[in-house]
Design an enzyme around this catalytic site. Structure first.
Site, short mmCIF file in Angstrom:
data_model
loop_
_atom_site.label_atom_id
_atom_site.label_comp_id
_atom_site.label_asym_id
_atom_site.label_seq_id
_atom_site.Cartn_x
_atom_site.Cartn_y
_atom_site.Cartn_z
N ARG A 1 0.86 -1.18 0.00
CA ARG A 1 0.00 0.00 0.00
C ARG A 1 0.90 1.24 0.00
O ARG A 1 1.60 1.50 0.99
CB ARG A 1 -0.92 0.00 1.23
CG ARG A 1 -1.74 1.26 1.32
CD ARG A 1 -2.76 1.27 2.45
NE ARG A 1 -3.43 2.56 2.41
CZ ARG A 1 -3.42 3.46 3.38
NH1 ARG A 1 -2.84 3.20 4.54
NH2 ARG A 1 -4.01 4.62 3.22
N HIS B 1 -2.79 10.94 0.25
CA HIS B 1 -2.34 10.77 1.64
C HIS B 1 -1.74 12.11 2.10
O HIS B 1 -0.55 12.24 2.33
CB HIS B 1 -1.33 9.63 1.74
CG HIS B 1 -1.14 9.08 3.13
ND1 HIS B 1 -1.30 7.73 3.43
CD2 HIS B 1 -0.80 9.68 4.29
CE1 HIS B 1 -1.06 7.54 4.72
NE2 HIS B 1 -0.75 8.72 5.28
N GLU C 1 -7.63 8.73 5.74
CA GLU C 1 -7.94 9.38 7.02
C GLU C 1 -8.52 10.78 6.87
O GLU C 1 -7.83 11.79 7.10
CB GLU C 1 -6.70 9.43 7.91
CG GLU C 1 -6.12 8.06 8.17
CD GLU C 1 -5.02 8.06 9.22
OE1 GLU C 1 -4.54 9.15 9.55
OE2 GLU C 1 -4.67 6.98 9.70
N ASN D 1 -7.77 2.14 9.35
CA ASN D 1 -6.50 2.44 10.01
C ASN D 1 -6.77 2.48 11.51
O ASN D 1 -7.62 3.24 11.98
CB ASN D 1 -5.96 3.81 9.58
CG ASN D 1 -5.55 3.85 8.12
OD1 ASN D 1 -5.73 2.87 7.39
ND2 ASN D 1 -5.01 4.97 7.69
N TYR E 1 -4.86 2.08 15.53
CA TYR E 1 -3.64 1.95 16.34
C TYR E 1 -3.91 1.75 17.82
O TYR E 1 -3.16 1.07 18.50
CB TYR E 1 -2.77 3.21 16.19
CG TYR E 1 -2.16 3.37 14.82
CD1 TYR E 1 -2.85 3.99 13.79
CD2 TYR E 1 -0.88 2.90 14.56
CE1 TYR E 1 -2.30 4.13 12.52
CE2 TYR E 1 -0.32 3.03 13.29
CZ TYR E 1 -1.03 3.65 12.28
OH TYR E 1 -0.48 3.77 11.04
N GLU F 1 -3.96 0.11 7.97
CA GLU F 1 -2.81 0.50 8.79
C GLU F 1 -2.99 -0.03 10.20
O GLU F 1 -4.10 0.00 10.75
CB GLU F 1 -2.66 2.03 8.90
CG GLU F 1 -2.06 2.69 7.70
CD GLU F 1 -1.91 4.20 7.87
OE1 GLU F 1 -1.74 4.68 9.02
OE2 GLU F 1 -1.98 4.90 6.85
C1 PNW Z 1 -1.67 7.57 10.50
N1 PNW Z 1 -4.47 8.90 16.17
O1 PNW Z 1 -2.17 8.70 11.14
C2 PNW Z 1 -1.20 8.02 9.12
O2 PNW Z 1 -2.01 7.52 8.09
C3 PNW Z 1 0.23 7.75 8.82
O3 PNW Z 1 0.67 8.58 7.78
C4 PNW Z 1 1.05 7.91 10.09
O4 PNW Z 1 2.43 7.85 9.86
C5 PNW Z 1 0.60 6.85 11.06
O5 PNW Z 1 -0.78 6.96 11.34
C6 PNW Z 1 1.32 6.90 12.40
O6 PNW Z 1 1.03 8.10 13.06
C7 PNW Z 1 -2.71 8.69 12.40
O7 PNW Z 1 -4.11 9.78 16.99
C8 PNW Z 1 -2.14 9.47 13.39
O8 PNW Z 1 -5.36 8.06 16.51
C9 PNW Z 1 -2.72 9.54 14.63
C10 PNW Z 1 -3.88 8.82 14.90
C11 PNW Z 1 -4.45 8.04 13.92
C12 PNW Z 1 -3.86 7.99 12.69
#
Ligand code: PNW
Length: 505
Positions: free
Chosen positions: A99, A144, A189, A330, A332, A399
């Site tokens: 991706r 992006h 996002e 995505n 995390y 992601e």
């Molecule tokens: C993503 N949150 O962004 C992006 O798509 C990437 O480009 C980035 O490098 C990666 O996460 C890591 O940060 C996010 O706070 C950043 O939940 C923060 C959040 C979610 C997505």
């Protein structure tokens, strides 16, 4: 050892022996694995071969002090020149797909189709061909975050005409790459593009207009997404037969006390206001009812003559409904939520419209990023939520990943992948969630936006002090490869591998 210690030891041994090991689930045969990057974070060559300026070029050059280490993506991982090495890393990882994102201003320097940069087209042709020659499918993100600066000069995403420019750009991509790219993500996002970019001023183009900018920006982007999907359907689908999706990010918002009804409602409202905001329009044609109501009530109370949330016409709703073949996710981390007190928060703002407070449990282990706590079960709860709210759509995790300061022996990242992927297995086997694939963020260490190069997400180390930007395998790349090839999580697997000798932290 006294008698008490002996009894405690005996008890622990009993627990160890008697506790059932977690079931050894396997990934379905058609489940696919990938790794991700984004153009501005890895490519470099910011002004080479006719590339136009983007809002991230402009933003980092004008305000270097706003990035943690005063850095930028001018060179980044130099993937513009080293893409063949990246493809070899992907091949060694054993992934099914890569991706990556396409830089709009590399293809169209001014953002518009009156000027097409052939060198930019050539670069992506070369990358796509190299991937296919190595048996890796290209999964391309059209946007992006790196808007051509010339389009920001016309007002950027809050301006509805940006949707016209995006559809023109998307047509150029389908025409040039659609014979080989069969999986597209229109946007990455929306909440980060719009809330961080046009409400809070936290990301380029650093516009501060809370409670308004983010809603206007999102409205344009959803229309751009829907119209791109429809254009593909009428003009390209028959010959190219590809799939269109979108990558939407969300944390899981767990009720603070899971048994308390008001916390359950707070979780529901938070999910609708921060995830349904984007997903409901492309699944059902409109913003969630609760969002329409809340923004309107607040807007009127604040003295606005109408809601700050723009409206879709009935035709637009019809157009938007069902505009995806897969839902990119995505994800995390998670938080715990409860309702804010009446009237809390600066107004107007999306936060005050949501009216929910979130916090991360101090017992959750952390990462190099203040916002990223390790909560594997949150992913399973989120997948179940998506299944229940949107009729079990095909979800591609686009992601998921962990940040540290760049160590080779990145056990925390390896364990993060094991733990989160095991929750994906549980979602598939215990909850019948329709998860079709998984993407690790990121293939290589790269420019982490406002954190610069101070936080690393890579499966592979990149030496940013070396003009050659040498890449090396971290422990986590072997662990991810082991999961991909054995198709399950082997809790005991950690490799012996030739660790690089140079110091990296
Ligand atoms: C993503 N949150 O962004 C992006 O798509 C990437 O480009 C980035 O490098 C990666 O996460 C890591 O940060 C996010 O706070 C950043 O939940 C923060 C959040 C979610 C997505």
């Amino acid at each position: 050892m006294n008698i008490l210690q002996f009894l405690l030891l005996a008890q622990n041994l009993c627990v160890l022996v008697l506790a059932d090991p977690p079931p050894d689930y396997y990934f379905p045969d058609d489940f696919i694995f990938g790794a991700a990057t984004a153009a501005y974070q890895v490519e470099g060559a910011w002004n080479e071969d006719g590339k136009g300026e983007s809002i991230w070029d402009r933003g980092t050059h004008e305000h270097p002090d706003w990035v943690a280490d005063n850095s930028n993506g001018d060179i980044a991982c130099d993937s513009y020149h080293k893409y063949k090495e990246d493809v070899q890393l992907l091949k060694d990882l054993g992934v099914d797909f890569y991706r990556f994102s396409i830089s709009w201003s590399r293809v169209l320097p001014t953002g518009k189709i009156d000027q097409i940069n052939q060198a930019g087209i050539d670069y992506y042709n070369n990358l796509i061909d190299e991937l296919l020659a190595n048996g890796i499918q290209p999964y391309a993100t059209m946007y992006h975050w790196d808007l051509p600066q010339a389009l920001q000069d016309e007002g950027g995403w809050p301006e509805r005409k940006l949707a016209d420019y995006f559809v023109d750009y998307a047509r150029v991509l389908f025409e040039n790459f659609g014979d080989r790219v069969k999986h597209w993500m229109t946007f990455n996002e929306i909440v980060q593009i719009c809330e961080a970019g046009y409400s809070d001023g936290a990301f380029a183009p650093y516009v501060v207009n809370p409670g308004i900018g983010g809603y206007e920006c999102t409205h344009t982007i959803l229309l751009a997404h829907g119209r791109t999907y429809r254009m593909y359907e009428t003009d390209f689908k028959a010959q190219q037969n590809g799939q269109i999706g979108i990558a939407i990010d969300t944390s899981w918002h767990e009720p603070n006390f899971p048994d308390r009804e008001t916390d359950q409602q707070a979780s529901e409202v938070d999910m609708e206001m921060n995830y349904g905001w984007f997903v409901n329009p492309i699944v059902n044609g409109n913003y969630p009812d609760v969002m329409i109501e809340r923004v309107k009530t607040n807007s009127l109370a604040e003295g606005f003559s109408a809601s700050r949330l723009p409206e879709f016409t009935p035709d637009e709703q019809e157009m938007l409904k069902g505009t995806f073949e897969f839902l990119g996710l995505n994800h995390y981390t998670s938080d715990k939520v409860y309702f804010a007190e009446e009237g809390a928060g600066d107004r107007p703002s999306h936060w005050a419209d949501t009216g929910v407070v979130g916090y991360q449990d101090p017992s959750w282990s952390g990462s190099a990023s203040y916002w990223l706590k390790v909560v594997p079960w949150g992913l399973r709860n989120l997948l179940v939520y998506i299944k229940n709210h949107y009729d079990n759509p095909p979800v591609l995790i686009t992601e998921n990943g962990f940040s540290d300061y760049g160590q080779w022996d990145d056990y925390d990242r390896a364990n993060y992948f094991k733990d989160y992927l095991y929750e994906v297995l549980r979602a598939i086997h215990e909850e019948e969630c329709n998860v079709i694939g998984y993407t690790a963020w990121s293939l290589i260490d790269n420019f982490e936006w406002m954190a610069g190069y101070t936080q690393k997400f890579g499966l592979h180390y990149v030496n940013f002090w070396d003009p050659e930007r040498t890449r090396n395998k971290k422990l986590s790349s072997y662990v991810y490869n082991n999961i991909i090839t054995t198709r399950h999580v082997d809790w005991d697997y950690y490799p012996d591998w030739p660790q690089p000798t140079e110091s990296n932290v």
